[in-house]
Design a protein around this motif. Sequence first.
Motif, PDB file in Angstrom:
ATOM      1  N   ARG A 255       0.830  -1.195   0.000  1.00 25.65           N
ATOM      2  CA  ARG A 255       0.000   0.000   0.000  1.00 25.65           C
ATOM      3  C   ARG A 255       0.865   1.246   0.000  1.00 25.65           C
ATOM      4  N   TYR A 256       0.452   2.226  -0.771  1.00 25.25           N
ATOM      5  CA  TYR A 256       1.175   3.487  -0.844  1.00 25.25           C
ATOM      6  C   TYR A 256       0.250   4.587  -0.357  1.00 25.25           C
ATOM      7  N   LYS A 257       0.692   5.262   0.683  1.00 22.71           N
ATOM      8  CA  LYS A 257      -0.128   6.354   1.224  1.00 22.71           C
ATOM      9  C   LYS A 257       0.560   7.659   0.892  1.00 22.71           C
ATOM     10  N   MET A 258      -0.163   8.543   0.274  1.00 22.94           N
ATOM     11  CA  MET A 258       0.514   9.792  -0.085  1.00 22.94           C
ATOM     12  C   MET A 258      -0.169  10.993   0.557  1.00 22.94           C
ATOM     13  N   SER A 259       0.512  12.111   0.497  1.00 20.56           N
ATOM     14  CA  SER A 259      -0.061  13.302   1.115  1.00 20.56           C
ATOM     15  C   SER A 259      -1.131  13.889   0.192  1.00 20.56           C
ATOM     16  N   LYS A 260      -2.022  14.640   0.780  1.00 18.05           N
ATOM     17  CA  LYS A 260      -3.119  15.223   0.015  1.00 18.05           C
ATOM     18  C   LYS A 260      -2.641  16.309  -0.944  1.00 18.05           C
ATOM     19  N   PHE A 261      -1.569  17.016  -0.528  1.00 19.91           N
ATOM     20  CA  PHE A 261      -1.100  18.145  -1.346  1.00 19.91           C
ATOM     21  C   PHE A 261       0.314  17.898  -1.851  1.00 19.91           C
ATOM     22  N   GLU A 262       0.610  18.571  -2.918  1.00 16.59           N
ATOM     23  CA  GLU A 262       1.979  18.556  -3.432  1.00 16.59           C
ATOM     24  C   GLU A 262       2.256  19.973  -3.904  1.00 16.59           C
ATOM     25  N   GLU A 263       3.531  20.258  -4.177  1.00 15.47           N
ATOM     26  CA  GLU A 263       3.828  21.583  -4.688  1.00 15.47           C
ATOM     27  C   GLU A 263       3.246  21.742  -6.080  1.00 15.47           C
ATOM     28  N   TYR A 264       2.664  22.878  -6.325  1.00 20.39           N
ATOM     29  CA  TYR A 264       1.987  23.137  -7.591  1.00 20.39           C
ATOM     30  C   TYR A 264       2.921  22.955  -8.788  1.00 20.39           C
ATOM     31  N   ASP A 265       4.164  23.440  -8.636  1.00 18.09           N
ATOM     32  CA  ASP A 265       5.126  23.389  -9.746  1.00 18.09           C
ATOM     33  C   ASP A 265       5.299  21.985 -10.295  1.00 18.09           C
ATOM     34  N   PHE A 266       5.243  21.035  -9.396  1.00 18.75           N
ATOM     35  CA  PHE A 266       5.452  19.645  -9.787  1.00 18.75           C
ATOM     36  C   PHE A 266       4.404  19.199 -10.816  1.00 18.75           C
ATOM     37  N   TYR A 267       3.159  19.554 -10.558  1.00 20.64           N
ATOM     38  CA  TYR A 267       2.107  19.177 -11.505  1.00 20.64           C
ATOM     39  C   TYR A 267       2.154  20.041 -12.756  1.00 20.64           C
ATOM     40  N   ALA A 268       2.453  21.309 -12.550  1.00 14.43           N
ATOM     41  CA  ALA A 268       2.485  22.232 -13.684  1.00 14.43           C
ATOM     42  C   ALA A 268       3.532  21.780 -14.706  1.00 14.43           C
ATOM     43  N   ALA A 269       4.651  21.227 -14.194  1.00  7.77           N
ATOM     44  CA  ALA A 269       5.717  20.789 -15.096  1.00  7.77           C
ATOM     45  C   ALA A 269       5.279  19.580 -15.924  1.00  7.77           C
ATOM     46  N   ASN A 270       4.345  18.830 -15.413  1.00  6.14           N
ATOM     47  CA  ASN A 270       3.901  17.619 -16.121  1.00  6.14           C
ATOM     48  C   ASN A 270       2.434  17.719 -16.493  1.00  6.14           C
TER      49      ASN A 270
ATOM     50  N   ASP B 258       0.309  27.724   0.874  1.00  3.27           N
ATOM     51  CA  ASP B 258       0.586  27.097   2.155  1.00  3.27           C
ATOM     52  C   ASP B 258       0.978  28.177   3.177  1.00  3.27           C
ATOM     53  N   THR B 259       1.071  27.803   4.444  1.00  3.39           N
ATOM     54  CA  THR B 259       1.365  28.810   5.481  1.00  3.39           C
ATOM     55  C   THR B 259       2.705  29.489   5.271  1.00  3.39           C
ATOM     56  N   ASN B 260       3.638  28.781   4.589  1.00  2.00           N
ATOM     57  CA  ASN B 260       4.947  29.396   4.361  1.00  2.00           C
ATOM     58  C   ASN B 260       5.032  30.118   3.021  1.00  2.00           C
ATOM     59  N   GLY B 261       3.883  30.302   2.370  1.00  2.20           N
ATOM     60  CA  GLY B 261       3.864  31.080   1.141  1.00  2.20           C
ATOM     61  C   GLY B 261       4.092  30.285  -0.135  1.00  2.20           C
ATOM     62  N   ARG B 262       4.306  28.965   0.007  1.00  3.35           N
ATOM     63  CA  ARG B 262       4.514  28.168  -1.206  1.00  3.35           C
ATOM     64  C   ARG B 262       3.177  27.853  -1.865  1.00  3.35           C
ATOM     65  N   LEU B 263       3.192  27.800  -3.188  1.00  2.77           N
ATOM     66  CA  LEU B 263       1.964  27.469  -3.900  1.00  2.77           C
ATOM     67  C   LEU B 263       1.808  25.944  -3.929  1.00  2.77           C
ATOM     68  N   MET B 264       0.702  25.479  -3.402  1.00  2.00           N
ATOM     69  CA  MET B 264       0.470  24.040  -3.314  1.00  2.00           C
ATOM     70  C   MET B 264      -0.716  23.655  -4.188  1.00  2.00           C
ATOM     71  N   ALA B 265      -0.852  22.350  -4.444  1.00  2.00           N
ATOM     72  CA  ALA B 265      -1.975  21.867  -5.247  1.00  2.00           C
ATOM     73  C   ALA B 265      -2.616  20.667  -4.578  1.00  2.00           C
ATOM     74  N   LEU B 266      -3.916  20.565  -4.727  1.00  3.64           N
ATOM     75  CA  LEU B 266      -4.610  19.369  -4.283  1.00  3.64           C
ATOM     76  C   LEU B 266      -4.402  18.335  -5.379  1.00  3.64           C
ATOM     77  N   LYS B 267      -3.985  17.171  -4.973  1.00  8.99           N
ATOM     78  CA  LYS B 267      -3.600  16.105  -5.904  1.00  8.99           C
ATOM     79  C   LYS B 267      -4.594  15.882  -7.060  1.00  8.99           C
ATOM     80  N   PRO B 268      -4.196  16.184  -8.317  1.00  9.96           N
ATOM     81  CA  PRO B 268      -5.071  15.851  -9.438  1.00  9.96           C
ATOM     82  C   PRO B 268      -4.769  14.466  -9.998  1.00  9.96           C
ATOM     83  N   ASP B 269      -3.704  13.840  -9.496  1.00 17.76           N
ATOM     84  CA  ASP B 269      -3.246  12.590 -10.070  1.00 17.76           C
ATOM     85  C   ASP B 269      -2.382  11.860  -9.053  1.00 17.76           C
TER      86      ASP B 269
END
Lengths: 339, 210
Positions: A46-61, A75-86
């Motif tokens: 089983r693979y459990k992943m976090s709900k969010f990832e950095e937006y750039d990661f998805y944008a690049a792909n 995010d609280t530290n000002g980073r742009l995050m994304a809710l997992k689309p994939d």
Amino acid sequence: MALRIHESNNPEWIGEEMYIDESVLKNEEKITFMLRALYQKSGYVRYKMSKFEEYDFYAANRDFLVSDNIISFTDTNGRLMALKPDVTLSIVRGSTDTPGSVSKVYYDENVYRVSRSSHGFKEIMQAGIECIGDLHTEDVAEVLLLAAKSLDVISPESVLTVSHQAVLSELFEECGLSSEDRKQALKYIGEKNLHELGAMLAARGISGETLQKVRTVLSISGPAEESISALKAAGCGEKAVSELEQAAKVLAGEGFADRMVVDFSVVNDMSYYNGIVFKGYVRGIPSGVLSGGQYDKLMAKMGRKARAVGFAVYMDLLERFELDTGRWQQTAEKEREDA
Amino acid sequence: MLNIALPKGRLGEKVYDIFEKSGYECPAIHEKNRKLLFENPEKGICYFWVKPSDVAIYVERGAADIGVAGKDILLEYEPEVYELLDLGMGKCMMAEAAENGYRDQPDRTLKVATKFENIARNYYASIGRDIDIIHLNGSIELAPLLGLSDVIVDIVETGTTLKENNLSVNAKIVDISARLIANKASYEFKKERINAIRDDIGAYLEGQKA
């Protein structure tokens, strides 16, 4: 009636039994449990992943994702995050290249995508597997078998349609199509729109034997065995055909011979997927409930040496489906007797 | 049972005629009553009429296994269906039209009035033109006459409406005709029947041509 759920890591299905009243479970939940058991039994972890990832990661792909739209937030530290689309991208990122080894994981997770009909974001429950590493043809065939078994969990009236991207690239190569034309051709192939594809190829000066071959190959849509002989007769690439053949053999070995259909209208983005790609249908559900394929090119784009194959089952489509859980019980009892 | 969605109206009647002559008749259709579904249990088929623009929705969502829809609808809504055959009927074209004597001024945004937003957007994107879309639901031809838009993107059949209103075609965007479409899952489970219908209708149309 009670649904038995085995709380045991032992793949032999022995151990403490837990009874849950079936009526408290939703369709998707029942199937999720069954699929988890299936994948675990087949050696997947089983693979459990976090709900969010950095937006750039998805944008690049972005092209790899089913839809362009991603829910993003700061995010609280000002980073742009994304809710997992994939899920696939995250699993690929979390895996490592170890020569000679294959990592096999399964998941059931929610992803967030735009629904085409409502034009709004939708939470979609997905379950699936990814097999990443030093893959051989057998590994791909095994994933295909698990796809057929996953469909079988949902209903015995299911079909796995299988295509091979190399067969199409070879046809495109023979026709000498530009990358723009290939995109359009792929769209036509996905629609089984042979009349417009034929007109387009004719306009590019393709005729005679080559055009005939394109027509023959793309008209194939039937049981694996006869389709594969048709592919051989049409003179398609040996490697691709033998990969399809091996997959068909593995499925036939487990009694799923009649579930596999070779059909080239299963198309996925060719810049990510390279080998076998497939889609699963269940009678009574109007769209494909399972989708997957081999995506070595995505791996390469992400700077990885490993190869990869996987699939996802779209649980949201099963909400209204009438499940025959009695059939599961019978299978479980039979397996117990056999043991 | 195979559910077949046909477009209401003149084209739909012609389409049913072809189904009938290809061996998929349903006598119930000719009875005068207010029924919405017409079944022929012997042939295992059930016809129903829906708004032409809705055929693709019925088929995409599996309420109909197959149907007949105009290419304009397929291009506009891009439904997830198979397009199995060009029936070569209801032929017309999607075109850009404007007032007679209109000259395009490429230095400003082109105002386009249309019912087919997606088709227009794709077309102008393909030629790299910046546009402003004005979505209208009918009487598109009125827009350039009143200065609401520079051009229109619409279906042109005979061109009579255009001519009578002092409009003319600037550019053809795409040819339109009626297509036989099928639901992707239905196709997997009813492949023989759907392929047979496609081939029988194809053969009938070929015979008509000859």
